[in-house]
Structures are given as C-alpha cells and as structure tokens.
Design a protein around this motif. Sequence first.
Motif, PDB file in Angstrom:
ATOM      1  N   GLY A 151      23.491  23.102  39.567  1.00 27.90           N
ATOM      2  CA  GLY A 151      23.691  24.092  40.623  1.00 27.90           C
ATOM      3  C   GLY A 151      22.453  24.932  40.887  1.00 27.90           C
ATOM      4  N   SER A 152      21.423  24.727  40.098  1.00 26.15           N
ATOM      5  CA  SER A 152      20.149  25.435  40.305  1.00 26.15           C
ATOM      6  C   SER A 152      19.237  24.663  41.251  1.00 26.15           C
ATOM      7  N   THR A 153      19.741  23.548  41.772  1.00 24.09           N
ATOM      8  CA  THR A 153      18.928  22.665  42.617  1.00 24.09           C
ATOM      9  C   THR A 153      18.856  23.171  44.047  1.00 24.09           C
ATOM     10  N   TYR A 154      17.669  23.322  44.572  1.00 21.13           N
ATOM     11  CA  TYR A 154      17.516  23.523  46.017  1.00 21.13           C
ATOM     12  C   TYR A 154      16.165  22.964  46.426  1.00 21.13           C
ATOM     13  N   PHE A 155      15.988  22.788  47.711  1.00 27.47           N
ATOM     14  CA  PHE A 155      14.847  21.986  48.156  1.00 27.47           C
ATOM     15  C   PHE A 155      14.556  22.255  49.614  1.00 27.47           C
ATOM     16  N   HIS A 156      13.402  21.762  50.020  1.00 23.44           N
ATOM     17  CA  HIS A 156      12.985  21.829  51.416  1.00 23.44           C
ATOM     18  C   HIS A 156      12.406  20.476  51.798  1.00 23.44           C
ATOM     19  N   PRO A 157      12.787  19.888  52.921  1.00 29.76           N
ATOM     20  CA  PRO A 157      13.760  20.391  53.878  1.00 29.76           C
ATOM     21  C   PRO A 157      15.171  20.424  53.273  1.00 29.76           C
ATOM     22  N   ASP A 158      15.916  21.462  53.658  1.00 33.31           N
ATOM     23  CA  ASP A 158      17.292  21.571  53.214  1.00 33.31           C
ATOM     24  C   ASP A 158      18.111  20.467  53.888  1.00 33.31           C
ATOM     25  N   SER A 159      19.217  20.083  53.259  1.00 38.04           N
ATOM     26  CA  SER A 159      20.050  19.012  53.805  1.00 38.04           C
ATOM     27  C   SER A 159      21.450  19.173  53.272  1.00 38.04           C
ATOM     28  N   LEU A 160      22.405  19.233  54.171  1.00 39.98           N
ATOM     29  CA  LEU A 160      23.799  19.379  53.764  1.00 39.98           C
ATOM     30  C   LEU A 160      24.253  18.166  52.955  1.00 39.98           C
ATOM     31  N   GLU A 161      23.860  16.957  53.384  1.00 44.07           N
ATOM     32  CA  GLU A 161      24.281  15.756  52.665  1.00 44.07           C
ATOM     33  C   GLU A 161      23.667  15.715  51.266  1.00 44.07           C
ATOM     34  N   ALA A 162      22.407  16.128  51.159  1.00 45.78           N
ATOM     35  CA  ALA A 162      21.775  16.121  49.838  1.00 45.78           C
ATOM     36  C   ALA A 162      22.466  17.126  48.922  1.00 45.78           C
ATOM     37  N   ARG A 163      22.811  18.288  49.480  1.00 43.07           N
ATOM     38  CA  ARG A 163      23.527  19.269  48.663  1.00 43.07           C
ATOM     39  C   ARG A 163      24.868  18.716  48.219  1.00 43.07           C
ATOM     40  N   ARG A 164      25.560  18.046  49.142  1.00 46.09           N
ATOM     41  CA  ARG A 164      26.869  17.471  48.777  1.00 46.09           C
ATOM     42  C   ARG A 164      26.717  16.380  47.725  1.00 46.09           C
ATOM     43  N   ALA A 165      25.662  15.593  47.833  1.00 43.19           N
ATOM     44  CA  ALA A 165      25.445  14.533  46.834  1.00 43.19           C
ATOM     45  C   ALA A 165      25.239  15.148  45.445  1.00 43.19           C
ATOM     46  N   VAL A 166      24.517  16.270  45.397  1.00 42.91           N
ATOM     47  CA  VAL A 166      24.303  16.946  44.108  1.00 42.91           C
ATOM     48  C   VAL A 166      25.633  17.520  43.599  1.00 42.91           C
ATOM     49  N   GLU A 167      26.430  18.049  44.514  1.00 44.76           N
ATOM     50  CA  GLU A 167      27.746  18.564  44.104  1.00 44.76           C
ATOM     51  C   GLU A 167      28.636  17.453  43.549  1.00 44.76           C
ATOM     52  N   CYS A 168      28.455  16.244  44.075  1.00 45.86           N
ATOM     53  CA  CYS A 168      29.220  15.108  43.540  1.00 45.86           C
ATOM     54  C   CYS A 168      28.880  14.864  42.073  1.00 45.86           C
ATOM     55  N   LEU A 169      27.619  15.020  41.758  1.00 44.48           N
ATOM     56  CA  LEU A 169      27.171  14.852  40.371  1.00 44.48           C
ATOM     57  C   LEU A 169      27.918  15.839  39.472  1.00 44.48           C
ATOM     58  N   VAL A 170      28.001  17.087  39.925  1.00 46.78           N
ATOM     59  CA  VAL A 170      28.700  18.122  39.159  1.00 46.78           C
ATOM     60  C   VAL A 170      30.180  17.774  39.049  1.00 46.78           C
ATOM     61  N   GLU A 171      30.752  17.319  40.153  1.00 45.80           N
ATOM     62  CA  GLU A 171      32.189  16.992  40.170  1.00 45.80           C
ATOM     63  C   GLU A 171      32.489  15.802  39.251  1.00 45.80           C
ATOM     64  N   LEU A 172      31.642  14.783  39.276  1.00 46.68           N
ATOM     65  CA  LEU A 172      31.857  13.630  38.389  1.00 46.68           C
ATOM     66  C   LEU A 172      31.790  14.054  36.932  1.00 46.68           C
ATOM     67  N   GLN A 173      30.827  14.898  36.639  1.00 48.33           N
ATOM     68  CA  GLN A 173      30.673  15.349  35.259  1.00 48.33           C
ATOM     69  C   GLN A 173      31.909  16.166  34.838  1.00 48.33           C
ATOM     70  N   ASN A 179      30.146  19.550  32.039  1.00 51.18           N
ATOM     71  CA  ASN A 179      29.859  20.728  32.853  1.00 51.18           C
ATOM     72  C   ASN A 179      28.397  20.702  33.302  1.00 51.18           C
ATOM     73  N   GLY A 180      28.197  20.336  34.554  1.00 51.75           N
ATOM     74  CA  GLY A 180      26.847  20.228  35.100  1.00 51.75           C
ATOM     75  C   GLY A 180      26.225  21.570  35.436  1.00 51.75           C
ATOM     76  N   LEU A 181      26.984  22.647  35.264  1.00 48.64           N
ATOM     77  CA  LEU A 181      26.477  23.997  35.545  1.00 48.64           C
ATOM     78  C   LEU A 181      26.318  24.800  34.258  1.00 48.64           C
ATOM     79  N   ILE A 182      26.125  24.095  33.134  1.00 43.17           N
ATOM     80  CA  ILE A 182      26.196  24.782  31.850  1.00 43.17           C
ATOM     81  C   ILE A 182      24.946  25.599  31.527  1.00 43.17           C
ATOM     82  N   GLY A 183      23.811  25.249  32.153  1.00 42.53           N
ATOM     83  CA  GLY A 183      22.574  25.952  31.816  1.00 42.53           C
ATOM     84  C   GLY A 183      22.710  27.463  31.932  1.00 42.53           C
ATOM     85  N   ARG A 184      23.259  27.922  33.047  1.00 44.83           N
ATOM     86  CA  ARG A 184      23.399  29.363  33.282  1.00 44.83           C
ATOM     87  C   ARG A 184      24.353  30.012  32.288  1.00 44.83           C
TER      88      ARG A 184
END
Lengths: 273, 273
Positions: A151-173, A179-184
């Motif tokens: 969940g600390s991932t962000y980038f430029h150019p921003d992209s809704l699909e890329a953000r959703r793909a990263v969220e899928c990673l968290v959801e699969l985990q 827990n893909g958000l465990i670092g924080r």
Amino acid sequence: MTQEPEPPSDYVHGYSARESRRLHDQATTLAELLLSDTAYPPGARVLEAGCGIGAQTVTLARQSPEAAIVAVDIALDSLAQAKRKLKANALANVTLQCADIFALPFAPASFDHVFVCFVLEHLRVPAEALARLREVLKPGGVITVIEGDHGSTYFHPDSLEARRAVECLVELQARTGGNGLIGRQLYPLLVQAGFADVRVSPRMVYVDGSRPELIDGFTRKTFSAMVEGVRGAVIAEGLMDAAAFDAGVRDLYRTAAADGVFCYTFFKGWGVR
Amino acid sequence: MTQEPEPPSDYVHGYSARESRRLHDQATTLAELLLSDTAYPPGARVLEAGCGIGAQTVTLARQSPEAAIVAVDIALDSLAQAKRKLKANALANVTLQCADIFALPFAPASFDHVFVCFVLEHLRVPAEALARLREVLKPGGVITVIEGDHGSTYFHPDSLEARRAVECLVELQARTGGNGLIGRQLYPLLVQAGFADVRVSPRMVYVDGSRPELIDGFTRKTFSAMVEGVRGAVIAEGLMDAAAFDAGVRDLYRTAAADGVFCYTFFKGWGVR
C-alpha cells in the motif's frame, strides 16, 4: 492462535524458478538499503527465522563473519536452494535447519539476536509469531524485522488500472491469510508482542530516471514482475478482467521510462526482549 | 500557457487564521526534515518564489544569515504576515516583494539560487513556472523545490473513508487547477523545464507511538486538520456525504493513537541552470 498452516500459497510468493530469480534480484538490488546496517558481533548466536532460499542469509553471513547464524525455514526445497547459495558463496557460519516458527526447536533464551525478513506478511498471526521469537531471545536480545508494504506503492504516470492491479496483490495475499500492508504495522506489532524500546525505520525505494539500476532492479524486475506474476490468480479469482489487469501491468512497466517515477517503502523495526 | 490565474482557492490552502496557524505548525514540525540541508553562502543572492506567510522564509533567513534573500508572493496579505514574522524574529536579510512567478520583475540571470516550497502544487502549469524561474538563475545557479504528495499518505489502522477523504483533497485541488500528487513528479518536471543534474530526495514523515511530537505536530495539527478543513467544500461539491467524510476524518485522527501509524512523503529536488 496455535498452529500456522502450510507455507503461503504460490499465488503471491511461489517457489518457481522465476520467483526464485525475482527474490534474488530483489535482494541484490535492495541489500544495501535494507541490510547495510545489520551486522552481528563475533560470537553472537543469531536466528534467522524464515530464511527461504537464503536471499538475505548470504548478506547477513557475509556481514557478520564471526557470528554463528542458525537459519530456519519450513520449506525443505527452499532450504536446499539456500544451502547451494551459501556453498557457492563459501560461507561457513550458517547452520540451516527445517523448522516452523510456531514450533521452534530451541530452548528459551538461546539467541542473542533474531532476524526476520519478508516472513510476517505471510502469517495469519504475526504478533503470535513475534511472541514465539521473543521467547528464544536472551533477555536484552534484539529482534530485527523487515517487511514491505504494498500500500506504500505509488508512481508516475499515475494509473487507475495499475493501482487496482497492486490492490489485487494485497487482496490475494489477504485471501491466503497474509497481509500485504504489514510494513506500516511493525511498530504496534512489536509492542503487542511484548518487545521494549521498539523503533521502526522506513526504507523508501525511490526510483526516477537518474537511477537506472533501480529502474531495472526494482521497478521492472522486482515490483512489476511480482504483480505480473499473479495474473493467473487475479483472473481465476475474478478480481480484475484480463484486459484491465494487463493494462495495469503495462502501466507499471511504463513508470520505468526516463520520465517515470516509482515509490515503494519497506519498514525495518527493532525490539528488545 | 501564458498567465497564471488568481492564487489558489481557499478550498485547499486558504488564508484564514486557522490555515495560517496550520501552515506555521507544519513549518515548525517539518523545518528540520525539509530545510536542515538548505543554507546559502555569504553574499549569495537567493530568490524565494511564493513565500506565502513566510513559514519557510524565517528558517531560510536564519540558516543563511549572510545571504541576501528576496522573497516574493502574489498575495499582499500573506506578505504582510511574512513581514511581521520576519520582524518578530529580528531577521534583516530578507526583502519582501509582491510579484507573480509568471511575470517576475527581475533581470535574467540575477540570482545564485532559487527556492520554491509548496507552490507548484497550486499552479496549472508548474513546468512553465520552473522554466520562468530558470531564466532568473545565473548559469550554474541551483533551484531547490519542495512539494508534498497527498497520494503518498497511508496509515494504520487503514480506513476506506479516511482514504476517500484524502482523495477528496486531491480532487478539490485538481478542480482549482492544482496538483496534490506533484511531489512524485518533481524529477520529470525539473528535467522538462531544462534543468541539468536533477536530483530528488524523498523526505518521509513516519509517525508512530514513539514519536509524540510528530503525532501532535504532523498527524493531528498538519495533516488531519488540513483534511478536516476542506469539509465544507467536499460536501458542497458532492464528493462525499457528511457522515462518510466525518468518519474518514475521525479515522485519520484515530491513527494518532499510541498504536497508530501515519506516513506521508515530501519531495525535495534540485536542478542546475
């Protein structure tokens, strides 16, 4: 809260050759960021819990040549790869052993230090794992924990699909109990597990056009490849359709262009028994 | 691409007393993180473009007592506050002047350094502003740019409403022609504006239970207060309903508890003319 099930499904961190290569790429690229400030003194007894294929073990052993490192993992095939890697690097200060973090074959207070890297993210009960690891530490001993946070991932150019793909990673985990958000969460987890003097240091990977090694080693070969690697699972689970996911992956690779930027943060924490 | 409109709407960064207090809190808390590595040598001519109420100007002037700083802003009332602040701090090495970044009243190549902090986020054409600022730099002169990035925000406990409330901030800023995600874009913007040797350094604010000053100074009084401050605009524009927004703000303040964590990243960049 008693028993941890099988090792994580290969949805997220499989043990395929490709995955091994990615983990190796990651450690090579990130070793300095994550491990340069970890070295153990001569004679120290160190437990690495969940060493996997030894990606971090090699660096630990090299940086602490006179410490005695016991590296355990639950997966025999990973340990076999770790063994080959240690041999190839002529490192003799590591003992490999098959063990479950939730049933450690060590007496209480047997280690001066414990090291855990990219392990808690896979566990249903990470605070419980930390509590078990605390037991095998000597009083005054220090645990070092390193985890990412998708969940600390962000980038430029921003992209809704890329953000959703990263969220899928968290959801699969999450669906495999991880827990893909465990670092924080390292600080509250270490406190909850009973450690004292808890400190956490974020380690941000910032990649822009001036940092070609990180573009290749992190943006492309570590992060984008990791997301790309869960394509089958994302589609099978119906989290995104193939076209949207592929667009997301394309947009992640797009951030590796000269005018792109990619940000990801790991967290390194310490606690004292 | 020629003329920049009025200063930003007070949706996001207004000039109310409360907002002034927040900006002051922010600078006090963040001064070390953002400015400790900025000091100019004796005799240097420095332009601060968009000094606002002087939140950064005081630190700049204090850290570079023998540099001559010209601080400009488009808003007279902000300059009046900056003047009082400089006087209260007995700083005499700053000249305040009312000017528009897009119509600077300075000859080409008149400054050794340019400093811009929390300004580009409000501009429709930030690369154009950087190009104008490049013109007033001497060859070999250096620009320093600092911006936040609201998309770098994450926290524990996670909360969908809190994330949506932060997204509202970005959306409101976009509707007034600004860009709340500009921090991550500093590298390509500086390159696009013609600067050489561009470097960017992320400055992450990491707040956990062990850092009470940041809990109060950043999580509560800077960030959560900023989001809370746009409540009226969010509801008026129909971006979220009041109950959901209030829940989001409550969840942001919740991250300031002893077991909470809050993360935000500023970006500091440099480029050479």
